[in-house]
Scaffold this active site. Structure first.
Site, PDB file in Angstrom:
ATOM      1  N   LYS B  81      34.636  31.598  31.388  1.00 49.96           N
ATOM      2  CA  LYS B  81      35.181  32.876  31.879  1.00 49.96           C
ATOM      3  C   LYS B  81      35.682  33.701  30.697  1.00 49.96           C
ATOM      4  CE  LYS B  81      38.520  34.534  35.385  1.00 49.96           C
ATOM      5  NZ  LYS B  81      39.589  34.103  36.322  1.00 49.96           N
ATOM      6  N   SER B 156      38.870  35.858  41.085  1.00 50.45           N
ATOM      7  CA  SER B 156      38.401  36.675  39.979  1.00 50.45           C
ATOM      8  C   SER B 156      37.319  36.000  39.133  1.00 50.45           C
ATOM      9  CB  SER B 156      39.585  37.043  39.080  1.00 50.45           C
ATOM     10  OG  SER B 156      40.109  35.893  38.447  1.00 50.45           O
ATOM     11  N   SER B 180      41.642  32.099  42.171  1.00 52.40           N
ATOM     12  CA  SER B 180      40.514  32.678  41.432  1.00 52.40           C
ATOM     13  C   SER B 180      39.443  31.694  40.992  1.00 52.40           C
ATOM     14  CB  SER B 180      41.023  33.437  40.203  1.00 52.40           C
ATOM     15  OG  SER B 180      41.542  34.674  40.574  1.00 52.40           O
TER      16      SER B 180
END
Lengths: 94, 484
Positions: B81, B156, B180
């Site tokens: 990420k 997210s 997330s």
């Protein structure tokens, strides 16, 4: 709880150092109004001690090498004589 | 070989490599080809590091030839990420504020993956600074759900979930502040694990809400997620909240030992309200399967659950407004300034550098921390956090683990909730409590691996939670479910 006016949003944005475009304060005021209406549920919470956060594993405060200092400096837009340079903070009296 | 290399699990790929049927270069090349062919449609990545990945793959193959391989992640392609720092690679947090920033050091988790021989293939898309539930708040591109391109991948960590679901990596790292990792895992049909707060070092993660943030893995299976977790977990002197316990060792022991028969609680508050019928049905089947595995399943109550969302959307913006104060338009290679005074530069850079949701939460956070409102909002939220944590403590006196849905619905359509912040926030309702209480929580697909999903049959996940530092118990239950 409380209502948030456009003026209040502009004041908060100023405190948070965020410049708002035309119409942005009004939009944010509407959004905040909706969110605060939802989080008003928190009023129902009875008093309780505040939680302690984390495992708290502290280390000695000893000087040491951290890699990447030069590349961190490289991400800074301006430098002079080994110092990082920002615009003047205090007015000049020269 | 029975399957395309990119479709293998970590465990299967290791076996193929060990038996000489596959090299890391072949595996990594297959994944990079998949990324190249799907990036235009799925958009999982912000940066792809193909050259460095192939170099690392060759090094892994050389180690294997010389008999010095490093364990279960050696030569395995992993996506990261883009709010985790990888030295020498852009770290944007999907924000225009950091579009030109290149990380000057490795996050602790990245160092641990490298030491284990994992091959980093690139940085994945997210909601800006990890604030959002659909990855639609990214300032740097769109990510779509690989099972239906009209739907969101969740957020997210939407890029990481989409990458693993679409065979663009065998595993990925994400961060989980209010769901997330778990919510996008459920939406994309993969395993996603949020470890206990303090189990994994956050050094080198771009901070969002420091009392809630935790780094964790995505993988095709709970077993693979456990492998990645065991690699990245463990104490780090660079993170004062990192625990000194041996959580990683516990995981290895637990998976080797197999399953005990446990008492599993289902909190009644999670099954009321707006649970979509297909989610309720799938959850009922999950419950039945755990019973058939010999576990005792009972109903429990977490009476302060209804305070969770309000509590979270006070504490999280409050901490975010503080953490994001560091983006001053001076450091981190900011967007081009306009000159003027220092204060004018701050105002301008933060005005143009932050997206709408980020500004919304910074202003909300500034509000709840401001004089006159602090006690009514932030103070009350802190009390609520204690009440929610106590609910879990009391439940775990009666049961070993908790079983819940991950999300009230399956993945929603792109644009469906992007103009209504509160509707978007409600998609985190079942994941937020674990962050507030610091618990380990695993999201796993209800359907078996290999299930073909389609627009009318999107993935559905379920969640297992356990007491703090019982990460091994959570993962073991997940492995038992998927392998039964």
């Amino acid at each position: 709880m409380s209502r948030v006016s456009e003026e209040e949003v502009s004041r908060l944005a100023g405190l948070a150092r965020i410049e708002l475009a035309d119409g942005e304060a009004a939009r944010l005021a509407g959004d905040l109004e909706n969110i605060l209406e939802h989080v008003a549920a928190i009023e129902a919470a009875s008093e309780a001690p505040r939680p302690a956060v984390g495992a708290g594993s502290f280390r000695e405060d000893e000087p040491g090498d951290r890699p990447g200092e030069s590349s961190a400096r490289g991400a800074f837009p301006d430098a002079e004589n080994g110092f990082l340079k920002v615009p003047r903070v205090l007015p000049s009296h020269e | 070989m029975s399957s395309e290399p990119r479709n293998l699990t970590i465990a299967e790929a290791q076996r193929e490599m060990r038996e000489g049927h596959l090299t890391s270069r072949e595996l990594v090349s297959a994944v990079l080809e998949r990324i190249a062919s799907r990036q235009g449609e799925v958009g999982a990545f912000i940066t792809v590091t193909a050259d460095a990945a192939l170099e690392a793959a060759d090094a892994a193959d050389a180690r294997r030839r010389s008999g010095s391989e490093r364990g279960p992640l050696d030569g395995i392609p992993v996506a990261i990420k883009d709010n985790l720092l990888v030295e020498g690679v852009r770290a944007t947090a999907a924000s225009k504020m950091l579009e030109g920033y290149v990380a000057s050091y490795d996050a602790t988790v990245i160092g641990r993956l490298r030491s284990a021989g994992a091959v980093l293939v690139g940085k994945t898309n997210l909601d800006e600074f990890a604030m959002g539930s659909s990855t639609e708040n990214s300032g740097l591109g769109v990510t779509r759900n690989p099972h239906d391109l009209d739907r969101v991948p969740g957020g997210s960590s939407g890029g990481s979930a989409a990458a693993v679901a679409d065979a663009q990596a065998l595993a990925a790292l994400g961060t989980d502040t209010g769901g997330s990792i778990r919510q996008p895992a459920a939406f994309c049909g993969v395993a996603g694990f949020k470890p206990t707060y303090g189990a994994v070092s956050r050094s080198g993660a771009i901070a969002l809400a420091s009392s809630l943030d935790q780094i964790g893995p995505f993988a095709k299976t709970a077993r693979d997620a456990a492998t990645v977790f065991a690699t990245i977990a463990g104490h780090d002197p660079l993170d004062a909240t990192s625990s000194k316990g041996n959580v990683a060792g516990d995981v290895a022991d637990a998976l080797a030992r197999g399953a005990d028969q446990l008492t599993i609680g289902i909190p009644r508050e999670y099954l009321s309200g707006d649970l979509a019928p297909e989610v309720a049905k799938a959850f009922e089947e999950v419950r039945a399967k755990f019973e058939s595995l010999g576990h005792k399943v009972v109903e429990v109550s977490l009476p302060h659950t209804n305070l969770s969302l309000a509590c979270y959307y006070i504490i999280q913006p409050a901490e975010a407004s503080s953490n994001l104060a560091r983006y001053d338009g001076i450091r981190y290679a900011p967007p081009a300034g306009t000159g003027g005074s220092l204060d004018e530069r701050y105002l301008h850079a933060r005005g143009v550098g932050f997206g709408a949701e980020t500004k919304r939460r910074i202003v909300l956070g500034t509000f709840v921390l401001s004089s006159g409102y602090y006690d009514a909002y932030y103070g009350k939220a802190q009390s609520a956090r204690t009440l929610i944590t106590r609910d879990f403590d009391e439940a775990f006196e009666k049961v070993d683990a908790l079983l819940t849905p991950v999300t009230p619905t399956t993945a929603f359509k792109r644009g469906e909730k992007s103009s209504d912040p509160v509707a978007m926030y409600l998609s985190d309702i079942f994941t937020i409590p674990a962050n507030l209480a610091g618990l380990p929580a695993l999201a796993l697909p209800a359907a078996p691996r290999g299930t073909e999903y389609a627009p009318d049959s999107m993935p559905i996940g379920f969640q297992i939670m356990a007491p703090k530092f019982a990460d091994a118990r959570v993962l073991r239950l997940g492995v038992q479910y998927e392998e039964a």
